[in-house]
Design a protein around this motif. Structure first.
Motif: not given
Length: 274
Positions: A180, A184, A240, A243, A245-246, A249
């Motif tokens: 990732e 960010k 993922y 970057g 998390e889920y 998202y």
């Protein structure tokens, strides 16, 4: 690593870290938002994450000396786990230029000469010799007094924006799953650049008309589209690697910016085989 002119090119996202031993000549180094007149023997360190350019003043000749290019991974084992980003020589807000006296010129010239000799040899373990010698050069340089910038660059907003844009680009392309981006958020970029996030946002907005976050989001969308169209990675794997998390998202982010879900975009770009 070789004896060569020191007229280095502008920042290239695929460039290596560089150590330059300047022996003669006069150039001006524009480094991030600062400028240095290098008019005498010096060691100069350039970071692949920082935009820079060498300019030959009118009436002067390009510099002569030695240039060594290397990756962080090449140096890693001899530095015992010390990351280049933790060394002042490679910090964005650090000074890249170290002027040398006659004794220091002889010392570093001998070091670069040995490196060139080892590089051209047939010795099976010459990379270990090169690694160790480069590590010594970096540690010796850390004991020197850094040069003072001649002046801040007049177009500071443009240089700060260029630095941000280059840092953004160096996060990509994503070529391996679970790899990732390191940076960010706008705050991540501001921290790396050693400026306040509000200052970064103001400079980027002034030059481009867009906020820092808008640039980051647009680049993430572009990379997501490339991964969806040109890899067989699952949506979760892409999420993922970018970057998120889920996966949900990522789905929400992608739909917000494209009006399509990731799967809908992929099906439209990559039709099922008949």
């Amino acid at each position: 690593m070789h004896e060569a002119r020191c007229g280095l090119s502008n920042f290239n996202r695929r460039d290596k870290f560089k150590v330059v031993l300047v022996l003669e000549g006069t150039n001006e180094l524009h480094y991030a938002n600062r400028s240095y007149l290098v008019d005498r023997p010096a060691l100069v360190f350039t970071n692949r994450l920082i935009p820079y350019a060498w300019e030959v003043p009118a009436g002067f000749h390009e510099q002569q000396g030695y240039l060594c290019c290397f990756s962080e991974s090449f140096l890693h084992s001899s530095m015992r786990g010390v990351s280049l980003k933790d060394l002042v020589l490679y910090k964005v807000d650090g000074n890249p230029v170290y002027f040398l006296n006659n004794e220091q010129v002889r010392y570093f010239t001998d070091a670069f000469t040995r490196m060139r000799r080892d590089l051209e040899s047939d010795y099976a373990h010459k990379e270990d010799l090169l690694r160790n010698q480069l590590s010594i050069i970096i540690h010796e340089a850390a004991r020197l007094e850094p040069a003072t910038p001649q002046h801040a660059a007049a177009n500071a907003a443009e240089r700060i924006t260029a630095l941000f844009q280059n840092l953004l680009e160096v996060q990509f392309p994503i070529t391996a799953q679970l790899r990732e981006p390191v940076l960010k958020s706008a705050s991540d970029y501001a921290d790396r650049m050693a400026v306040h996030v509000n200052h970064l946002n103001a400079m980027v907005k002034e030059v481009t008309g867009k906020s820092t976050s808008t640039h980051i989001n647009e680049r993430l969308v572009m990379e997501a589209q490339l991964l969806l169209a040109h890899t067989d990675w699952g949506v979760g794997e892409i999420a993922y690697s970018l970057g998120f998390e889920y996966p949900t998202y990522f789905n929400n982010f992608f739909k917000k910016h494209t009006s399509l879900t990731p799967l809908t975009f992929r099906r439209a770009r990559v039709p099922a085989t008949q």
